[in-house]
Design a protein around this motif. Structure first.
Motif, PDB file in Angstrom:
ATOM      1  N   ARG A 440       1.051   2.001  -4.762  1.00 21.62           N
ATOM      2  CA  ARG A 440       1.124   3.353  -5.323  1.00 21.62           C
ATOM      3  C   ARG A 440      -0.128   4.180  -5.055  1.00 21.62           C
ATOM      4  NH1 ARG A 440       4.339   0.045  -7.799  1.00 21.62           N
ATOM      5  NH2 ARG A 440       6.329   0.796  -8.621  1.00 21.62           N
ATOM      6  N   LEU A 441      -1.000   3.674  -4.191  1.00 21.23           N
ATOM      7  CA  LEU A 441      -2.230   4.386  -3.872  1.00 21.23           C
ATOM      8  C   LEU A 441      -2.091   5.151  -2.566  1.00 21.23           C
ATOM      9  CD1 LEU A 441      -4.884   1.646  -4.734  1.00 21.23           C
ATOM     10  CD2 LEU A 441      -4.291   3.660  -6.096  1.00 21.23           C
ATOM     11  N   ALA A 442      -2.827   6.255  -2.470  1.00 21.35           N
ATOM     12  CA  ALA A 442      -2.904   6.980  -1.202  1.00 21.35           C
ATOM     13  C   ALA A 442      -3.682   6.129  -0.198  1.00 21.35           C
ATOM     14  CB  ALA A 442      -3.603   8.315  -1.417  1.00 21.35           C
ATOM     15  N   GLU A 443      -3.483   6.398   1.090  1.00 19.90           N
ATOM     16  CA  GLU A 443      -4.029   5.541   2.126  1.00 19.90           C
ATOM     17  C   GLU A 443      -5.545   5.392   2.043  1.00 19.90           C
ATOM     18  OE1 GLU A 443      -3.556   2.726   4.688  1.00 19.90           O
ATOM     19  OE2 GLU A 443      -1.849   3.921   4.035  1.00 19.90           O
ATOM     20  N   GLU A 444      -6.263   6.507   1.814  1.00 19.08           N
ATOM     21  CA  GLU A 444      -7.726   6.413   1.764  1.00 19.08           C
ATOM     22  C   GLU A 444      -8.194   5.624   0.543  1.00 19.08           C
ATOM     23  OE1 GLU A 444      -6.411  10.397   0.045  1.00 19.08           O
ATOM     24  OE2 GLU A 444      -5.950   9.140   1.790  1.00 19.08           O
ATOM     25  N   GLU A 445      -7.462   5.740  -0.570  1.00 20.91           N
ATOM     26  CA  GLU A 445      -7.804   4.961  -1.754  1.00 20.91           C
ATOM     27  C   GLU A 445      -7.466   3.486  -1.549  1.00 20.91           C
ATOM     28  OE1 GLU A 445      -7.049   6.979  -5.788  1.00 20.91           O
ATOM     29  OE2 GLU A 445      -5.539   7.853  -4.466  1.00 20.91           O
ATOM     30  N   ARG A 446      -6.380   3.241  -0.844  1.00 19.06           N
ATOM     31  CA  ARG A 446      -5.913   1.868  -0.649  1.00 19.06           C
ATOM     32  C   ARG A 446      -6.941   1.029   0.095  1.00 19.06           C
ATOM     33  NH1 ARG A 446      -1.060   2.775   1.596  1.00 19.06           N
ATOM     34  NH2 ARG A 446      -0.066   2.824  -0.463  1.00 19.06           N
ATOM     35  N   THR A 447      -7.599   1.616   1.088  1.00 18.09           N
ATOM     36  CA  THR A 447      -8.591   0.877   1.871  1.00 18.09           C
ATOM     37  C   THR A 447      -9.743   0.418   0.993  1.00 18.09           C
ATOM     38  OG1 THR A 447      -8.029   2.144   3.867  1.00 18.09           O
ATOM     39  CG2 THR A 447     -10.149   1.002   3.849  1.00 18.09           C
ATOM     40  N   ARG A 448     -10.254   1.323   0.160  1.00 14.88           N
ATOM     41  CA  ARG A 448     -11.349   0.963  -0.743  1.00 14.88           C
ATOM     42  C   ARG A 448     -10.884  -0.056  -1.775  1.00 14.88           C
ATOM     43  NH1 ARG A 448     -12.144   6.618  -0.544  1.00 14.88           N
ATOM     44  NH2 ARG A 448     -11.101   6.852  -2.565  1.00 14.88           N
ATOM     45  N   TYR A 449      -9.678   0.132  -2.267  1.00 11.84           N
ATOM     46  CA  TYR A 449      -9.127  -0.766  -3.289  1.00 11.84           C
ATOM     47  C   TYR A 449      -8.999  -2.182  -2.746  1.00 11.84           C
ATOM     48  CZ  TYR A 449      -5.483  -2.720  -6.367  1.00 11.84           C
ATOM     49  OH  TYR A 449      -4.739  -3.512  -7.206  1.00 11.84           O
ATOM     50  N   ARG A 450      -8.469  -2.324  -1.548  1.00  9.64           N
ATOM     51  CA  ARG A 450      -8.289  -3.656  -0.966  1.00  9.64           C
ATOM     52  C   ARG A 450      -9.628  -4.344  -0.723  1.00  9.64           C
ATOM     53  NH1 ARG A 450      -3.403  -2.573   3.467  1.00  9.64           N
ATOM     54  NH2 ARG A 450      -1.728  -2.373   1.893  1.00  9.64           N
ATOM     55  N   ALA A 451     -10.619  -3.568  -0.285  1.00 13.33           N
ATOM     56  CA  ALA A 451     -11.939  -4.155  -0.049  1.00 13.33           C
ATOM     57  C   ALA A 451     -12.543  -4.670  -1.357  1.00 13.33           C
ATOM     58  CB  ALA A 451     -12.862  -3.120   0.590  1.00 13.33           C
TER      59      ALA A 451
END
Length: 470
Positions: A440-451
């Motif tokens: 449910r995250l936007a792509e730019e947020e998803r990258t930081r979240y996964r890291a």
């Protein structure tokens, strides 16, 4: 998997079981803002006052024993005698309102008196107002309270302040039209000695101005007619002093303390109002009470309702849902938001001390994270799943292998269940929750979240896979 001591929190019949063990539920209606939470029992007594978070200690002492000096409650005066409203004959109805704001209404049917209570969404202020239907029985009502400041939860034992009185309270006193209950964070021999000397006529303790802790203070819309501070129980208790009408005779107390005050009834509106504020220092409480008195009941209520309406209006909701479904949706979301800790993101199961449910239970709380995501509250959902990730154990300990989660946690991240209560399902649910929030995250947020989540996924995934193989 059954978990010794906490398995019941996840079972269908858990609530009744917990009540049979710990006692009847102490709370039937609540209001709160994520920092300050208040709750009422079925008779209209304020039984819960949690601060500074939804999983923090209960800052008010409560017992369901009849006629005990417990919680906080109103009384009216007839013929010189105090009649406590929770003990009045006739029906008493306690309910949460159906509007946007989490208001609590208490109707004392035999007296025709209605109490309304709420917590301001952006200030740690609780407001309690009695509305009389006709000419009040006197010029003042009585408010008695047993605030019992406690600065810290005990690891592994939720609601520990109920069982260890030495962990709560220190002083209560009236000064300049307000009553205070306080305890410093480090309440050692020095602090107690200073309090005893002050009670005997010495200078005010140094920690009154310098130390952090828990301060609970209250005042009224008008000037108190009088106040008393006394012990929790006995002939010199605040309840007994109020019933004897010896107002002003004793305005300081040390140890397990309670207080009472004569709250003026406004002749025009036929109302009596109490403002309660909590803070780390007395200055914080003084500022909040001054603000509450300046703004007044009507404006505080208007600000609360407007803020809550805007909050619900901003939430995502089912498309083309019938009005009845939307009403249930709003009610559920309003209740969920009351339980979300504003600072940590923890979601309390319920604010109760009895049963001890003011904890975040990971295996069940994953659904709260999903609900927040469904409501479009990505920020709170993210803070919640991040709290769980931070609670995942990174090294092995007896009964707590790496990758496991506590069966229950406080908003501080500390264990709220015994360490030996191993909940394998919680770890599996955490992996699922991380994945659900990711989607449910936007792509730019998803990258930081996964890291940020990757190390947690590794250690938790290893634990779940190795447990399954075993």
């Amino acid at each position: 998997m059954a978990i010794a001591g906490f398995a019941s929190l996840a079972d269908g019949g858990s609530y009744g079981l917990l009540e049979s063990i710990g006692g009847r539920a102490d709370c039937v209606a609540v209001a709160g803002n994520g920092n300050l939470t208040i709750g009422f029992d079925a008779t209209g007594i304020v039984s819960v006052c949690r601060w500074p978070g939804t999983t923090s200690p209960n800052q008010i002492s409560y017992s369901d024993q009849p006629r005990s000096n417990t919680g906080a409650m109103w009384g009216t005066v007839r013929g010189g005698k105090v009649e406590w409203l929770p003990q009045s004959a006739g029906g008493i109805r306690v309910a949460a309102g159906d509007g946007a704001a989490p208001l609590v209404s208490v109707v004392y049917e035999s007296a025709g008196i209605v109490e309304t209570a709420f917590v301001h969404p952006e200030r740690d202020i609780a407001v309690f107002q009695l509305q009389f239907p006709e000419t009040p029985p006197g010029s003042y009502a009585v408010w008695v309270s047993n605030f019992s400041p406690c600065t810290k939860n005990m690891k592994g034992l939720p609601s520990s302040e109920r069982f260890f009185p030495s962990r709560r309270d220190l002083v209560a006193f009236e000064e300049n039209g307000a009553v205070y209950h306080a305890r410093p964070t480090d309440a050692g021999i020095t602090e107690w000695d200073q309090a005893d000397a002050w009670l005997s006529g010495g200078a005010a303790p140094e920690w009154f101005k310098k130390s952090d802790g828990v301060w609970a203070g209250y005042s009224s819309a008008g000037t108190f007619f009088g106040a008393v501070c006394g012990a929790e129980t006995g002939d010199r208790s605040a309840l007994a002093l109020a019933q004897s009408a010896v107002w002003g005779e004793q305005t300081k107390a040390v140890g397990l303390s309670a207080s009472a005050a004569q709250i003026p009834i406004d002749a025009g509106s036929k109302t009596a109002t109490v403002f309660v504020a909590l803070g780390e220092r007395r200055a914080d409480v003084d500022d909040a009470l001054a603000s509450a008195r300046e703004l007044g009941y009507d404006r505080l209520l208007d600000e609360t309702q407007r803020w809550c309406r805007d909050r619900l209006a901003a939430a995502a909701r089912p498309a083309a849902a019938p009005d009845g479904v939307n009403a249930l949706y709003d009610r559920a979301l309003r209740q969920l938001l009351v339980c979300v800790d504003k600072q940590s993101g923890a979601v309390a199961r319920a604010p109760h001390s009895v049963p001890p449910l003011a904890v975040d239970v990971p295996r069940l709380g994953m659904w709260s994270t999903l609900a927040l995501d469904f409501a479009g509250d990505s920020a709170d959902a993210g803070r919640h799943v991040t709290l769980y990730a931070q609670c995942a154990r990174t090294s092995d300990a007896p009964g707590a292998p790496a990758g496991s989660l506590p069966a229950a946690v406080y908003g501080t991240g500390d264990d709220a269940a015994p360490q030996q209560a191993l909940d394998v399902q919680a770890s599996a649910w955490l992996l699922w929750s991380i994945w659900q929030h990711d989607a449910r995250l936007a792509e730019e947020e998803r990258t930081r979240y996964r890291a940020g989540m990757w190390k947690t996924v590794e250690v938790v995934g290893d634990f779940v896979s190795s447990w399954c193989r075993a």
